[in-house]
Design a protein around this motif. Sequence first.
Motif, mmCIF file in Angstrom:
data_model
loop_
_atom_site.group_PDB
_atom_site.id
_atom_site.type_symbol
_atom_site.label_atom_id
_atom_site.label_comp_id
_atom_site.label_asym_id
_atom_site.label_seq_id
_atom_site.Cartn_x
_atom_site.Cartn_y
_atom_site.Cartn_z
ATOM 1 N N TYR A 65 0.833 -1.202 0.000
ATOM 2 C CA TYR A 65 0.000 0.000 0.000
ATOM 3 C C TYR A 65 0.869 1.253 0.000
ATOM 4 O O TYR A 65 0.634 2.186 -0.766
ATOM 5 C CB TYR A 65 -0.935 -0.004 1.208
ATOM 6 N N PHE A 66 1.888 1.273 0.857
ATOM 7 C CA PHE A 66 2.739 2.452 0.945
ATOM 8 C C PHE A 66 3.615 2.627 -0.287
ATOM 9 O O PHE A 66 3.985 3.751 -0.638
ATOM 10 C CB PHE A 66 3.594 2.421 2.205
ATOM 11 N N LEU A 67 3.939 1.549 -0.969
ATOM 12 C CA LEU A 67 4.714 1.670 -2.200
ATOM 13 C C LEU A 67 3.863 2.176 -3.356
ATOM 14 O O LEU A 67 4.333 2.941 -4.197
ATOM 15 C CB LEU A 67 5.338 0.326 -2.575
ATOM 16 N N LEU A 68 2.609 1.749 -3.418
ATOM 17 C CA LEU A 68 1.747 2.114 -4.547
ATOM 18 C C LEU A 68 1.076 3.468 -4.385
ATOM 19 O O LEU A 68 0.654 4.068 -5.367
ATOM 20 C CB LEU A 68 0.694 1.032 -4.771
ATOM 21 N N THR A 69 0.936 3.927 -3.160
ATOM 22 C CA THR A 69 0.300 5.224 -2.918
ATOM 23 C C THR A 69 1.340 6.178 -2.362
ATOM 24 O O THR A 69 2.479 5.830 -2.113
ATOM 25 C CB THR A 69 -0.864 5.095 -1.926
ATOM 26 N N ASP A 70 0.908 7.387 -2.146
ATOM 27 C CA ASP A 70 1.811 8.369 -1.548
ATOM 28 C C ASP A 70 1.619 8.355 -0.030
ATOM 29 O O ASP A 70 1.496 9.391 0.605
ATOM 30 C CB ASP A 70 1.533 9.759 -2.125
ATOM 31 N N GLY A 71 1.581 7.159 0.536
ATOM 32 C CA GLY A 71 1.383 7.017 1.975
ATOM 33 C C GLY A 71 2.647 7.227 2.772
ATOM 34 O O GLY A 71 2.627 7.219 3.993
ATOM 35 N N GLY A 72 3.756 7.438 2.104
ATOM 36 C CA GLY A 72 5.016 7.608 2.805
ATOM 37 C C GLY A 72 5.339 9.050 3.117
ATOM 38 O O GLY A 72 6.499 9.396 3.308
ATOM 39 N N SER A 73 4.339 9.931 3.157
ATOM 40 C CA SER A 73 4.610 11.336 3.409
ATOM 41 C C SER A 73 5.048 11.566 4.862
ATOM 42 O O SER A 73 5.793 12.493 5.133
ATOM 43 C CB SER A 73 3.383 12.182 3.069
ATOM 44 N N GLU A 74 4.585 10.764 5.774
ATOM 45 C CA GLU A 74 5.022 10.881 7.156
ATOM 46 C C GLU A 74 6.074 9.813 7.423
ATOM 47 O O GLU A 74 5.844 8.629 7.203
ATOM 48 C CB GLU A 74 3.848 10.681 8.112
ATOM 49 N N MET A 75 7.204 10.244 7.896
ATOM 50 C CA MET A 75 8.299 9.310 8.152
ATOM 51 C C MET A 75 8.247 8.829 9.592
ATOM 52 O O MET A 75 7.837 9.546 10.490
ATOM 53 C CB MET A 75 9.640 9.976 7.865
ATOM 54 N N MET A 76 8.705 7.622 9.778
ATOM 55 C CA MET A 76 8.747 7.001 11.092
ATOM 56 C C MET A 76 10.215 6.822 11.466
ATOM 57 O O MET A 76 11.029 6.439 10.623
ATOM 58 C CB MET A 76 8.034 5.650 11.001
ATOM 59 N N THR A 77 10.548 7.090 12.709
ATOM 60 C CA THR A 77 11.940 6.931 13.110
ATOM 61 C C THR A 77 12.268 5.451 13.267
ATOM 62 O O THR A 77 11.379 4.610 13.437
ATOM 63 C CB THR A 77 12.219 7.653 14.439
ATOM 64 N N ILE A 78 13.546 5.149 13.227
ATOM 65 C CA ILE A 78 13.995 3.761 13.396
ATOM 66 C C ILE A 78 13.605 3.256 14.777
ATOM 67 O O ILE A 78 13.185 2.101 14.929
ATOM 68 C CB ILE A 78 15.527 3.672 13.204
ATOM 69 N N SER A 79 13.694 4.104 15.763
ATOM 70 C CA SER A 79 13.338 3.711 17.131
ATOM 71 C C SER A 79 11.866 3.305 17.219
ATOM 72 O O SER A 79 11.526 2.300 17.849
ATOM 73 C CB SER A 79 13.626 4.863 18.090
ATOM 74 N N ASP A 80 11.005 4.095 16.589
ATOM 75 C CA ASP A 80 9.575 3.753 16.589
ATOM 76 C C ASP A 80 9.317 2.458 15.836
ATOM 77 O O ASP A 80 8.502 1.634 16.261
ATOM 78 C CB ASP A 80 8.749 4.877 15.956
ATOM 79 N N ALA A 81 10.004 2.262 14.729
ATOM 80 C CA ALA A 81 9.823 1.042 13.945
ATOM 81 C C ALA A 81 10.270 -0.185 14.734
ATOM 82 O O ALA A 81 9.599 -1.222 14.729
ATOM 83 C CB ALA A 81 10.583 1.137 12.635
ATOM 84 N N VAL A 82 11.405 -0.082 15.416
ATOM 85 C CA VAL A 82 11.895 -1.204 16.213
ATOM 86 C C VAL A 82 10.954 -1.487 17.377
ATOM 87 O O VAL A 82 10.652 -2.649 17.676
ATOM 88 C CB VAL A 82 13.343 -0.930 16.710
ATOM 89 N N SER A 83 10.456 -0.441 18.017
ATOM 90 C CA SER A 83 9.512 -0.627 19.124
ATOM 91 C C SER A 83 8.236 -1.311 18.645
ATOM 92 O O SER A 83 7.740 -2.240 19.283
ATOM 93 C CB SER A 83 9.155 0.717 19.761
ATOM 94 N N ASP A 84 7.708 -0.839 17.528
ATOM 95 C CA ASP A 84 6.489 -1.449 16.994
ATOM 96 C C ASP A 84 6.718 -2.902 16.600
ATOM 97 O O ASP A 84 5.877 -3.765 16.860
ATOM 98 C CB ASP A 84 5.969 -0.654 15.795
ATOM 99 N N ALA A 85 7.849 -3.190 15.979
ATOM 100 C CA ALA A 85 8.165 -4.571 15.604
ATOM 101 C C ALA A 85 8.293 -5.453 16.846
ATOM 102 O O ALA A 85 7.834 -6.596 16.850
ATOM 103 C CB ALA A 85 9.447 -4.616 14.783
ATOM 104 N N PHE A 86 8.897 -4.913 17.898
ATOM 105 C CA PHE A 86 9.027 -5.665 19.143
ATOM 106 C C PHE A 86 7.656 -6.014 19.711
ATOM 107 O O PHE A 86 7.407 -7.153 20.096
ATOM 108 C CB PHE A 86 9.826 -4.868 20.176
#
Length: 107
Positions: A65-86
Amino acid sequence: MKQLIMLILIMLLAVFIFLDLHFKHNKSRAYQNDERWQLITIKAAKVMAIFLDSIVILLALAMTYFLLTDGGSEMMTISDAVSDAFYIYALKYPVEYCAYRYYDQVL
């Protein structure tokens, strides 16, 4: 506020990890690793496989979805991504605990 929520989630996950390990240890000792306990562990493993596969499918759909649309306008920090994955991966412990409890009562 975000740190308090993260602390509560980590404590809740620690409780489920303890409950899961304690339940599996007690039941394997009580059932002496007989056929019933082996069937319970196989069924719980199937539930875990479905759960982890579901996470992979949902993440693949989100990435598409994020690749096909312009959904990547808001960036997520690496720390947030790691926390969410955890947190997403750590959900396996409550799911596994509930699967063991369910199949222990049903079988």
